[in-house]
Design a protein around this motif. Structure first.
Motif, PDB file in Angstrom:
ATOM      1  N   TYR A   1       0.809  -1.220   0.000  1.00 21.57           N
ATOM      2  CA  TYR A   1       0.000   0.000   0.000  1.00 21.57           C
ATOM      3  C   TYR A   1       0.844   1.273   0.000  1.00 21.57           C
ATOM      4  N   LEU A   2       2.138   1.094  -0.191  1.00 18.66           N
ATOM      5  CA  LEU A   2       3.036   2.254  -0.182  1.00 18.66           C
ATOM      6  C   LEU A   2       2.589   3.312  -1.190  1.00 18.66           C
ATOM      7  N   ARG A   3       2.197   2.842  -2.381  1.00 12.71           N
ATOM      8  CA  ARG A   3       1.812   3.782  -3.445  1.00 12.71           C
ATOM      9  C   ARG A   3       0.459   4.454  -3.181  1.00 12.71           C
TER      10      ARG A   3
ATOM     11  N   LEU B   1      12.538   7.082  -6.441  1.00 12.59           N
ATOM     12  CA  LEU B   1      13.724   7.672  -5.811  1.00 12.59           C
ATOM     13  C   LEU B   1      14.064   6.943  -4.506  1.00 12.59           C
ATOM     14  N   MET B   2      13.020   6.485  -3.793  1.00 11.63           N
ATOM     15  CA  MET B   2      13.281   5.698  -2.583  1.00 11.63           C
ATOM     16  C   MET B   2      14.067   4.439  -2.941  1.00 11.63           C
TER      17      MET B   2
ATOM     18  N   GLU C   1       4.581   7.791  -7.628  1.00 13.51           N
ATOM     19  CA  GLU C   1       5.475   6.881  -8.334  1.00 13.51           C
ATOM     20  C   GLU C   1       6.898   7.471  -8.358  1.00 13.51           C
ATOM     21  N   SER C   2       6.981   8.784  -8.547  1.00 11.23           N
ATOM     22  CA  SER C   2       8.310   9.426  -8.598  1.00 11.23           C
ATOM     23  C   SER C   2       9.023   9.275  -7.255  1.00 11.23           C
TER      24      SER C   2
ATOM     25  N   GLY D   1      15.099  16.463 -15.024  1.00 12.93           N
ATOM     26  CA  GLY D   1      13.863  17.128 -15.419  1.00 12.93           C
ATOM     27  C   GLY D   1      12.618  16.473 -14.854  1.00 12.93           C
ATOM     28  N   LYS D   2      12.784  15.286 -14.266  1.00 14.28           N
ATOM     29  CA  LYS D   2      11.607  14.610 -13.695  1.00 14.28           C
ATOM     30  C   LYS D   2      11.091  15.376 -12.473  1.00 14.28           C
ATOM     31  N   ILE D   3       9.783  15.341 -12.307  1.00 13.39           N
ATOM     32  CA  ILE D   3       9.174  16.055 -11.176  1.00 13.39           C
ATOM     33  C   ILE D   3       8.990  15.085 -10.021  1.00 13.39           C
ATOM     34  N   LEU D   4       9.645  15.357  -8.907  1.00  9.98           N
ATOM     35  CA  LEU D   4       9.498  14.525  -7.716  1.00  9.98           C
ATOM     36  C   LEU D   4       8.361  15.102  -6.879  1.00  9.98           C
TER      37      LEU D   4
END
Lengths: 522, 522
Positions: free
Chosen positions: A488-490, A500-501, A495-496, B234-237
């Motif tokens: 259920y993290l999302r 990165l995580m 998603e971004s 350029g990706k949006i976090l």
């Protein structure tokens, strides 16, 4: 109108009233549960059996040679491998998760942790860091055969500075013991939670624990000044600054706060402790609806402002659980909702005046029908026990508890409790309670049943998480993700952010030896 | 004994007294400086000339084709390339650093920033994010020809929640304007600093700005709830959570707080704003020694506790600079040291009683010889201006200022000012002042001279940084590293921390296009 202080005679009278007035249906449900769990064995199903979708990673298996290496680092008496002795470390406090580790290591120093982790990384042996094992999402117990590294013997207080209020200690110090220690320096720990008697400060930080004083002292991201962390490769990251301000480059320690042991093993901590308040008041009031709880909150924020240190709510079902399962009694007239508020300040007269003014206004406006202000420390502790022992009451005698710790906008906060209650209303002995930190928009929703029942689970999940996602809430306000919520993290992270995580995890722990299966699904 | 309130007649009398009593030598030094800087041109040497050791990275050079791409993203009127118009963006507020960029881009939306940064990353064009350009370490101006991306037009307030106190806005909103906006919602910004009239909230966060209310509301690491960031590719976090609590995985936004634009470009911000205090009091007191300042601090922490919102000190040289260069006057008897304290609370009577009790005790014990409590908002603003305008007074009419922003243990806090004063005592017109946030162990040490002089610099640096390192302090408490201090990063950060910082930079910005030459030496 003044609220009467709690006097023994009144207390007894009210308690019997409280006992008499419990709704019969609720009392019956709880009694049935208690009878049933007396008959239950303390057996906790293996997590790997209950969750067959989780597959063991391609880690090495522990060998006798590994054990002898660990014994050479720690000496044999700090390497626990007797299955009976290992077992308590394999099962979480909630008895919801059980791993099958065959080894617990008890280092005393950072250097020992460093040697152990370096060896495990080279050998590709998975490990799980464990503090007081009081976590609520299974984050601190193994899923398969991960080696458990406990901070139990890392409990040295290194320094305390009276003027700056900065405490430096090892990660295995128990929260309550730290608070007692710094009391002599007129300081208080900036966090407080029900598990304070056994949770470790390192575990608190790895979980980013919130608790009942978050409202006043804020997040550990603000209070923790420095950390020493053993990285996955065994290297020691020294970010143990004990300065209130330090803007020299990236604040790396922040990455480890709330990372649940998946990015590094916290070994030492520097934390800013606020001035200990000389005056503490606690009041318990009853009201008719959750809308009234919110109105009371707004008025309280305005009136108590800087001295408000906690604002907790419990619904009547929560209180019933505490009364019936723990034998506690209600010092005020039964109400559909209860609010426990605490003030902490430096001038008792000023604080009492502010609190009395507030309570008077609340009663004059009719928002509150009955309430009490604790008259002494014993009564303060008693009122707090009604809130702090809820978690304990919900798992009394082996009852299974489905626990949810959610952040929700206050406008929809309690609706979810009502929805869930409706969904399980046809299940005998399923008991739904709602309580938590209204001041932080943090709801604790608990459902108990005599034993784990996949059908009940299917009625609650993913419903609860979908509901939370639909109102942009958080599926974990303060307990973390652990093994309970990776899928259920999302629901709460973009998603971004998840990408990165994962990049952070790969960068810091390329062999994924640190607390695997937690936070991420794969 | 009660402290007299500031009355106009008394003020005039005291001001003239203050003017009369300025030590002659100090007044003479300052007058000389003022004469000299009138003769100076506003010319600021190029950073690349002043620091020949810094070499331009192997970035692409801006072409007409690039410009046309940016014009297609933003329209031509938001791409500034006229050298005269670009110049103010090339020079920092302190006039210590000057870049040679030929292009300033003014996006309005996150999507525009994303397109620009993506293109720059692909073309290997270096960029420097710029907010209000009020930074004090040259972090927001180019060193060579980096493209400047300004947040000036990203100034939309997105939402404000009255109950939770959570503000969401674009990164280019000006701090003071935000504070004015939320005043109507009975909220206040959790940070306040001298540059509030022009600094941007995005820049505040990228710098992890501290300021005068840090003592009360703590670090931005605690207050900032969410960020939206454009990454180097350029990706949006999207980490723009506006929840007080959210423990779903790593708290990635923390990485960008204080990263000085080297890891990402902050585009949106969610920040928790505390209840606006209904009662604010400000007092200015004078005392004889820095040891007395510390004793006053301890007593103040105890007496004012939860209502204390600022505790600032200025030495007599600091006040002299403000009096002579800005024409401000002293409302109390001249003293070797001054303390400005502020209370913010919810009950005016209670707050005044606490403050009066404190001041009475301070005067009874003889720690304080004279003091004043501001009687109204005008006087509050006036007393604050004595502290907030110090930075301005030190660079008046083009004077060069060597600025140091240090964290030091209070036991050695002021010794450093005395040491530096001794080191430059033989230099005519070199003027050393010490002031800052005693409550946060944060010293501002400034040395001014009519123009930049490498000899003076060699007397101060690396002495100051070595001194700080020897007492485990921080070479940058709140201003950051920027271009000023990369070579001293290791004075406050361990080798293990610097290595991990570099790994983070390489991971997040592999082409190193984001704000190069800042924080790291290479």
């Amino acid at each position: 109108m003044r609220v009467p202080l709690l006097r023994p005679s009144l207390l007894t009278e009210r308690l019997s009233f409280a006992r008499r007035s419990l709704p019969l249906t609720i009392r019956k449900g709880i009694s049935q549960s208690r009878k049933q769990y007396r008959a239950l064995s303390p057996f906790v199903e293996l997590t790997s059996v209950r969750h067959p979708e989780i597959k063991r990673g391609s880690y090495s298996r522990l060998t006798d040679k590994d054990l002898s290496v660990f014994e050479s680092i720690l000496t044999a008496n700090r390497c626990i491998s007797d299955p009976t002795d290992v077992e308590p470390y394999n099962v979480d406090w909630m008895k919801s998760y059980r791993g099958s580790s065959s080894l617990v290591l008890l280092p005393k120093t950072t250097d020992e942790v460093s040697q152990i982790v370096k060896y495990c990384n080279e050998r590709c042996l998975a490990i799980v860091p464990q503090g007081g094992n009081t976590g609520l999402v299974g984050g601190s117990v193994p899923v398969f055969d991960e080696i458990i590294i406990s901070t139990r013997l890392m409990n040295e207080i290194i320094s305390i500075d009276d003027v700056s209020g900065i405490l430096v200690c090892q990660a295995g110090c128990i929260l309550e013991q730290l608070d007692r220690y710094i009391e002599g320096h007129h300081l208080t720990m900036p966090l407080d939670l029900g598990a304070k008697g056994s949770c470790h400060i390192g575990g608190n930080i790895a979980t980013n624990a919130g608790g009942i004083r978050y409202l006043r002292y804020g997040s550990l991201h603000g209070s923790v000044l420095g950390l020493e962390v053993v990285l996955a490769n065994g290297k020691i990251l020294d970010c143990l600054s004990s300065l209130r301000k330090d803007n020299t480059g990236y604040d790396l320690k922040q990455l480890f706060i709330g990372s649940e042991g998946t990015l590094g093993f916290i070994t030492k901590v520097a934390i800013a402790c606020p001035q200990r308040p000389s005056s503490v008041n606690v009041a318990l009031v009853g009201c008719q609806s959750f809308a009234d709880v919110l109105t009371i909150f707004k008025m309280t924020k305005k009136k108590l402002a800087e001295i408000l240190s906690a604002f907790e709510f419990m619904d009547t079902e929560t209180m019933t659980s505490v009364f019936v399962n723990l034998g506690l009694t209600c010092p005020i007239t039964d109400s559909p909702f209860y609010v426990l508020m605490e003030t902490s300040g430096s001038n008792g007269n000023h604080d009492e005046e502010k609190l009395n003014d507030l309570i008077e206004e609340l009663m004059t406006t009719g928002l509150v029908q009955d309430g009490t202000i604790a008259a002494d420390l014993t009564q303060i502790k008693y009122l707090w026990s009604l809130r702090e022992r809820v978690a304990e009451s919900m798992v009394k005698d082996g009852t299974y508890c489905y626990k949810y710790d959610l952040s929700l906008d206050l406008s929809v906060f309690y609706d979810l409790v009502l929805e869930v209650r409706k969904r399980v209303s046809h299940i005998p002995h399923a008991f739904v309670v709602g309580y938590g930190h209204v001041g932080d928009s943090n709801l604790h929703l608990n459902v108990s049943s005599p034993e784990f029942d996949p059908h009940i689970l299917s009625l609650i999940e993913p419903f609860v998480f979908d509901y939370v996602a639909s109102v942009s809430g958080s599926v974990s306000a303060e307990h973390g993700i652990g093994i309970h919520k990776p899928m259920y993290l999302r629901h709460s992270k973009s998603e971004s952010a998840v990408s990165l995580m994962k990049l952070m995890k790969q960068t810091l722990d390329p062999h994924a030896i640190l607390n695997p299966y937690k936070i991420f699904t794969s």
